[in-house]
Design a protein around this motif. Structure first.
Motif, PDB file in Angstrom:
ATOM      1  N   GLN A   1       0.842  -1.187   0.000  1.00  0.00           N
ATOM      2  CA  GLN A   1       0.000   0.000   0.000  1.00  0.00           C
ATOM      3  C   GLN A   1       0.884   1.246   0.000  1.00  0.00           C
ATOM      4  O   GLN A   1       2.062   1.188   0.314  1.00  0.00           O
ATOM      5  CB  GLN A   1      -0.932   0.036   1.220  1.00  0.00           C
ATOM      6  CG  GLN A   1      -0.223   0.101   2.564  1.00  0.00           C
ATOM      7  CD  GLN A   1       0.291  -1.233   3.042  1.00  0.00           C
ATOM      8  OE1 GLN A   1      -0.397  -2.236   2.901  1.00  0.00           O
ATOM      9  NE2 GLN A   1       1.487  -1.261   3.609  1.00  0.00           N
ATOM     10  N   ARG A   2       0.293   2.378  -0.369  1.00  0.00           N
ATOM     11  CA  ARG A   2       1.057   3.625  -0.392  1.00  0.00           C
ATOM     12  C   ARG A   2       1.551   3.969   1.013  1.00  0.00           C
ATOM     13  O   ARG A   2       0.910   3.629   2.004  1.00  0.00           O
ATOM     14  CB  ARG A   2       0.203   4.766  -0.953  1.00  0.00           C
ATOM     15  CG  ARG A   2      -0.165   4.573  -2.410  1.00  0.00           C
ATOM     16  CD  ARG A   2      -0.755   5.834  -3.004  1.00  0.00           C
ATOM     17  NE  ARG A   2      -1.125   5.640  -4.409  1.00  0.00           N
ATOM     18  CZ  ARG A   2      -1.333   6.625  -5.273  1.00  0.00           C
ATOM     19  NH1 ARG A   2      -1.207   7.895  -4.877  1.00  0.00           N
ATOM     20  NH2 ARG A   2      -1.659   6.363  -6.524  1.00  0.00           N
TER      21      ARG A   2
ATOM     22  N   LYS B   1       2.427   6.296   4.205  1.00  0.00           N
ATOM     23  CA  LYS B   1       1.760   7.413   4.880  1.00  0.00           C
ATOM     24  C   LYS B   1       2.430   8.747   4.575  1.00  0.00           C
ATOM     25  O   LYS B   1       1.750   9.761   4.364  1.00  0.00           O
ATOM     26  CB  LYS B   1       1.760   7.149   6.385  1.00  0.00           C
ATOM     27  CG  LYS B   1       1.093   8.236   7.214  1.00  0.00           C
ATOM     28  CD  LYS B   1       1.163   7.896   8.695  1.00  0.00           C
ATOM     29  CE  LYS B   1       0.556   9.014   9.536  1.00  0.00           C
ATOM     30  NZ  LYS B   1       0.659   8.705  10.993  1.00  0.00           N
ATOM     31  N   ASP B   2       3.745   8.763   4.553  1.00  0.00           N
ATOM     32  CA  ASP B   2       4.475  10.005   4.328  1.00  0.00           C
ATOM     33  C   ASP B   2       4.648  10.355   2.854  1.00  0.00           C
ATOM     34  O   ASP B   2       5.144  11.435   2.527  1.00  0.00           O
ATOM     35  CB  ASP B   2       5.850   9.928   4.993  1.00  0.00           C
ATOM     36  CG  ASP B   2       5.764   9.939   6.510  1.00  0.00           C
ATOM     37  OD1 ASP B   2       5.009  10.772   7.050  1.00  0.00           O
ATOM     38  OD2 ASP B   2       6.425   9.115   7.158  1.00  0.00           O
TER      39      ASP B   2
ATOM     40  N   PRO C   1       1.941   9.916   0.234  1.00  0.00           N
ATOM     41  CA  PRO C   1       0.615   9.493  -0.244  1.00  0.00           C
ATOM     42  C   PRO C   1       0.422   9.607  -1.757  1.00  0.00           C
ATOM     43  O   PRO C   1      -0.463   8.941  -2.318  1.00  0.00           O
ATOM     44  CB  PRO C   1      -0.342  10.429   0.503  1.00  0.00           C
ATOM     45  CG  PRO C   1       0.480  11.641   0.814  1.00  0.00           C
ATOM     46  CD  PRO C   1       1.858  11.109   1.095  1.00  0.00           C
ATOM     47  N   ASP C   2       1.224  10.438  -2.416  1.00  0.00           N
ATOM     48  CA  ASP C   2       1.065  10.623  -3.864  1.00  0.00           C
ATOM     49  C   ASP C   2       1.964   9.685  -4.679  1.00  0.00           C
ATOM     50  O   ASP C   2       1.906   9.691  -5.916  1.00  0.00           O
ATOM     51  CB  ASP C   2       1.386  12.076  -4.250  1.00  0.00           C
ATOM     52  CG  ASP C   2       0.427  13.060  -3.611  1.00  0.00           C
ATOM     53  OD1 ASP C   2      -0.755  12.714  -3.442  1.00  0.00           O
ATOM     54  OD2 ASP C   2       0.870  14.173  -3.271  1.00  0.00           O
TER      55      ASP C   2
END
Length: 322
Positions: A226-227, A229-230, A232-233
């Motif tokens: 998953q992406r 947290k720091d 996100p893009d």
């Protein structure tokens, strides 16, 4: 009969230090070995744990960096240490799993020569390129590599390290060729990347994030499921079309095989308590560590699964250090 009694007494005397240590532990400084140079993600996590674990145990915890041979030297020093709880390893999948499974004869066996105490957490990676790289996406990097077969370089923090193998997996999945350049730790590998000595790397989020935020590196993707947290893009490699290219590392605390169970239990309880402190959790998370604080049993089960996984990966990617 007299000889037998003397031998029995000698045996009891030999065990006495371990029994005493188990009851009184710790009554001296504890060494926490890191198998990589100062400045990397593992080193940073070790120093944070040492800072918090010392007061919890009532003794100083000293970080001892023993780098070399992809982490093998440091890990081997702990495997050979006296099993009394005073020499521990903050180990990762690089030196404890991937390095051994890529060799015909490994210098140690993870679940035979070490006792897993506590998993600290998962370690995330980011595919990064220098800020002036022509590649602005994974697709760009792949196209660039295919236009110059074997001409691009990628760095890792050691031969047989986790990010070495992730890099090899990337080349295999994308059908590209590039030259692997190993360094003696994350700091040296990062310096090479920033200077343009190498073209790309799968670096730990802990080491890459400051350089990404400073605009010195571009983040193209993460191999995490998953992406981050720091970031996100920044897409996952699955999102950009490589559905089977998923990989994360891990780090945990280990003791030499034979360390008394009461010592392991005391260490495990102290570590879980420390890791779950909100400020420690936050600081580890900011370093790209997905905190788990798993106990001995859960950690051991995970390691057995991880060993089989990375052995298959090394075989499929045809990675061998021999």
């Amino acid at each position: 009969m007299l000889l037998l009694k003397r031998l029995l007494l000698l045996g009891v005397a030999a065990c006495a230090p371990l029994i005493a240590t188990a009851d009184e532990y710790p009554n001296a400084t504890v060494r926490l070995v890191v198998a990589f140079p100062p400045g990397g993600g593992t080193d940073g996590a070790a120093r944070l744990l040492a800072e918090k674990l010392g007061p919890e145990l009532g003794q100083a915890i000293v970080v001892d960096n023993r780098a070399g041979a992809g982490g093998t030297i440091g890990a081997q020093s702990v495997a050979r240490a006296r099993p009394d709880g005073y020499t521990l390893l903050l180990g990762t999948g690089a030196e404890l799993l991937i390095n051994p499974v890529t060799r015909k004869s490994a210098p140690y066996e993870l679940l035979k020569d070490f006792v897993p105490i506590t998993e600290v957490g998962g370690v995330t990676f980011v595919l990064v390129v220098p800020a002036n790289s022509p590649a602005g996406s994974v697709q760009d990097l792949v196209a660039h590599a295919k236009s110059m077969p074997g001409k691009l370089n990628f760095s890792s923090f050691g031969m047989g390290s986790t990010n070495h193998l992730v890099g090899e997996l990337f080349l295999s999945a994308t059908g590209t060729k590039a030259t692997h350049v190993p360094y003696q730790g994350s700091q040296q590998a990062m310096t090479a990347l920033l200077s343009g000595e190498v073209d790309f790397a799968f670096e730990t989020a802990a080491v890459a994030l400051p350089q990404i935020k400073a605009g010195k590196l571009k983040a193209l993707a993460t191999p995490s499921p998953q992406r981050l947290k720091d970031l996100p893009d920044v897409p996952t490699l699955q999102e950009v079309g490589y559905k089977d290219l998923v990989a994360e590392g891990w780090m945990g605390v280990f003791a030499p095989a034979g360390t008394p169970a009461p010592v392991i239990q005391k260490l495990g309880q102290a570590l879980v308590k420390v890791i779950r402190q909100p400020d420690v959790d936050a600081r580890l998370t900011s370093r790209g560590v997905l905190v788990t604080a798993s106990d001995t049993d859960a950690f051991r089960k995970k390691l057995a699964v991880e060993f089989d996984k990375w052995r298959r990966v090394a075989k499929d990617a045809n990675v061998s250090l021999d």
